[in-house]
Scaffold this active site. Structure first.
Site, PDB file in Angstrom:
ATOM      1  N   GLU A 108      -0.120   1.525  -0.890  1.00 50.94           N
ATOM      2  CA  GLU A 108       0.253   2.572  -1.857  1.00 50.94           C
ATOM      3  C   GLU A 108      -0.479   2.362  -3.181  1.00 50.94           C
ATOM      4  O   GLU A 108      -0.865   3.326  -3.848  1.00 50.94           O
ATOM      5  CB  GLU A 108       1.783   2.588  -2.039  1.00 50.94           C
ATOM      6  CG  GLU A 108       2.451   3.187  -0.798  1.00 50.94           C
ATOM      7  CD  GLU A 108       3.851   2.677  -0.509  1.00 50.94           C
ATOM      8  OE1 GLU A 108       4.487   2.094  -1.404  1.00 50.94           O
ATOM      9  OE2 GLU A 108       4.303   2.869   0.640  1.00 50.94           O
ATOM     10  N   HIS A 129      -1.336  -3.551  -1.919  1.00 57.76           N
ATOM     11  CA  HIS A 129      -0.491  -2.729  -1.050  1.00 57.76           C
ATOM     12  C   HIS A 129      -1.172  -1.373  -0.852  1.00 57.76           C
ATOM     13  O   HIS A 129      -1.805  -0.845  -1.771  1.00 57.76           O
ATOM     14  CB  HIS A 129       0.902  -2.555  -1.666  1.00 57.76           C
ATOM     15  CG  HIS A 129       1.853  -1.919  -0.708  1.00 57.76           C
ATOM     16  ND1 HIS A 129       1.918  -0.554  -0.529  1.00 57.76           N
ATOM     17  CD2 HIS A 129       2.747  -2.455   0.162  1.00 57.76           C
ATOM     18  CE1 HIS A 129       2.826  -0.294   0.400  1.00 57.76           C
ATOM     19  NE2 HIS A 129       3.334  -1.428   0.842  1.00 57.76           N
ATOM     20  N   LYS A 148       9.440  -1.324  -3.586  1.00 53.37           N
ATOM     21  CA  LYS A 148       8.679  -0.204  -4.153  1.00 53.37           C
ATOM     22  C   LYS A 148       9.400   0.301  -5.415  1.00 53.37           C
ATOM     23  O   LYS A 148       9.962  -0.499  -6.155  1.00 53.37           O
ATOM     24  CB  LYS A 148       8.504   0.895  -3.106  1.00 53.37           C
ATOM     25  CG  LYS A 148       8.059   0.329  -1.748  1.00 53.37           C
ATOM     26  CD  LYS A 148       7.676   1.367  -0.772  1.00 53.37           C
ATOM     27  CE  LYS A 148       7.397   0.704   0.558  1.00 53.37           C
ATOM     28  NZ  LYS A 148       6.622   1.515   1.459  1.00 53.37           N
ATOM     29  N   ASN A 157       9.813  -5.511   0.055  1.00 54.43           N
ATOM     30  CA  ASN A 157       9.087  -4.701  -0.928  1.00 54.43           C
ATOM     31  C   ASN A 157       9.953  -3.483  -1.245  1.00 54.43           C
ATOM     32  O   ASN A 157      10.035  -2.560  -0.448  1.00 54.43           O
ATOM     33  CB  ASN A 157       7.729  -4.262  -0.348  1.00 54.43           C
ATOM     34  CG  ASN A 157       7.010  -3.309  -1.292  1.00 54.43           C
ATOM     35  OD1 ASN A 157       7.327  -3.218  -2.471  1.00 54.43           O
ATOM     36  ND2 ASN A 157       6.027  -2.584  -0.762  1.00 54.43           N
ATOM     37  N   GLU A 201      -0.644  -4.570   7.510  1.00 55.15           N
ATOM     38  CA  GLU A 201       0.221  -3.388   7.514  1.00 55.15           C
ATOM     39  C   GLU A 201      -0.594  -2.166   7.934  1.00 55.15           C
ATOM     40  O   GLU A 201      -1.308  -1.569   7.101  1.00 55.15           O
ATOM     41  CB  GLU A 201       0.779  -3.146   6.115  1.00 55.15           C
ATOM     42  CG  GLU A 201       1.598  -4.289   5.578  1.00 55.15           C
ATOM     43  CD  GLU A 201       2.588  -3.803   4.536  1.00 55.15           C
ATOM     44  OE1 GLU A 201       3.786  -3.865   4.803  1.00 55.15           O
ATOM     45  OE2 GLU A 201       2.160  -3.331   3.478  1.00 55.15           O
ATOM     46  N   SER A 232       7.486  -0.309   9.157  1.00 54.22           N
ATOM     47  CA  SER A 232       8.703   0.147   9.851  1.00 54.22           C
ATOM     48  C   SER A 232       9.372  -0.964  10.652  1.00 54.22           C
ATOM     49  O   SER A 232       9.952  -0.703  11.712  1.00 54.22           O
ATOM     50  CB  SER A 232       8.392   1.365  10.728  1.00 54.22           C
ATOM     51  OG  SER A 232       7.940   2.435   9.923  1.00 54.22           O
ATOM     52  N   GLY A 282       6.532   3.234   6.444  1.00 68.40           N
ATOM     53  CA  GLY A 282       7.481   4.277   6.052  1.00 68.40           C
ATOM     54  C   GLY A 282       7.542   5.461   6.995  1.00 68.40           C
ATOM     55  O   GLY A 282       8.113   6.500   6.658  1.00 68.40           O
TER      56      GLY A 282
HETATM   57  C1  PEP Z   1       5.732  -1.640   3.047  1.00 65.86           C
HETATM   58  O1  PEP Z   1       5.731  -0.760   2.191  1.00 65.86           O
HETATM   59  O2  PEP Z   1       5.136  -2.687   2.817  1.00 65.86           O
HETATM   60  C2  PEP Z   1       6.437  -1.412   4.311  1.00 65.86           C
HETATM   61  C3  PEP Z   1       6.208  -2.206   5.311  1.00 65.86           C
HETATM   62  O3  PEP Z   1       7.287  -0.323   4.334  1.00 65.86           O
HETATM   63  P1  PEP Z   1       8.244   0.110   5.575  1.00 65.86           P
HETATM   64  O4  PEP Z   1       8.914  -1.139   6.094  1.00 65.86           O
HETATM   65  O5  PEP Z   1       9.228   1.066   4.974  1.00 65.86           O
HETATM   66  O6  PEP Z   1       7.363   0.730   6.604  1.00 65.86           O
END
Ligand code: PEP
Length: 251
Positions: free
Chosen positions: A98, A96, A12, A10, A168, A213, A174
């Site tokens: 966000e 997601h 973003k 992803n 998630e 992460s 992040g």
């Molecule tokens: C995400 O935005 O789906 C995600 C898992 O981000 P990150 O790996 O940066 O935590």
């Protein structure tokens, strides 16, 4: 039950078309012929067409990061399923955290988006997960139950195995904080049980990813967990070497 591992990037709001193209040209020699992992890249909308064309014939699939539930209409700034399938996009991220936080994407809208994506021939990746406060209050399962049941309610049982779910935990996205193996396994097994409640065989077949992460150095441990079928990767998917290392960890 053997489920094909699934690793999705992803991006973003990162990478211009030129940067996306440079990434895919660097990635394809590393993973483009791998047949035992489903490999997905979700670039910003503007780079979709270029990446679809560049990845054609390889094992890398290109998905969008979001989609509206209607096919057309007065929804400024939105993109619909027919617009994505017209350019051979193969799937779409939905829900997601966000999008839920900044664009008010609701469980009710997702209840229409998930079946609409399937009808259009797009593989939906449905994202679910709890906030830090919800985990601390002991509300993780309540939140997951609500999100999964609402979003999957209108999906016919025979199509449930085609949905991919990404667990998630929002506190891990992040932040550099990763769920422990125990937390990830427990939450993902719970999500699988929710799908099994809807349809036993679908629960066994559905792929459920961990996201938050995940990086090359913690991927192997998380991807080896019995109910974890892959990963949704943000930050660590922006470099071809790092993303390719995570794909390798899934094999
Ligand atoms: C995400 O935005 O789906 C995600 C898992 O981000 P990150 O790996 O940066 O935590």
């Amino acid at each position: 039950m053997s489920r094909t591992p699934f690793i999705a990037a992803n991006w973003k709001m990162n990478k211009t078309i030129a940067e996306a193209e440079a990434f895919i040209q660097a990635l394809l020699p590393k993973v483009g012929a791998i047949g035992d992992v489903d490999i997905v890249v979700c670039p910003p909308y503007l780079a979709l067409q270029a990446l679809v064309d560049s990845a054609r014939g390889s094992s890398v699939q290109i998905y969008a990061q979001s989609m509206h539930e209607a096919d057309s209409g007065a929804f400024t700034g939105e993109v619909s399923a027919p617009m994505l399938t017209e350019i051979d996009v193969q799937g779409v991220l939905l829900g997601h955290s966000e999008r839920r936080a900044y664009d008010n994407e609701t469980d009710r809208a997702l209840q229409q988006k998930v079946p609409r994506a399937l009808e259009a021939g797009l593989t939906p990746i449905l994202c679910v997960g709890e906030t830090e406060e919800e985990r601390e209050r002991g509300d993780t399962e309540r939140k997951l139950r609500h999100q999964v049941q609402e979003a999957l309610e209108k999906v016919p049982a025979e199509r449930l195995p085609e949905v991919v779910i990404a667990y998630e935990p929002i506190w891990a996205i992040g932040t550099g904080l990763t769920a422990t193996a125990e937390q990830a396994q427990e939450a993902i097994a719970f999500v699988r049980a929710l799908v099994e409640d809807q349809d036993k065989a679908a629960g066994e077949a559905v792929r459920i990813l961990y996201g938050g992460s995940l990086k090359p150095d913690n991927a192997a441990e998380l991807l080896a967990l019995p109910d974890v079928d892959g990963a949704l990767v943000g930050g660590a998917s922006l470099e071809p070497d790092s993303f390719a290392a995570i794909v390798e960890a899934a094999r």
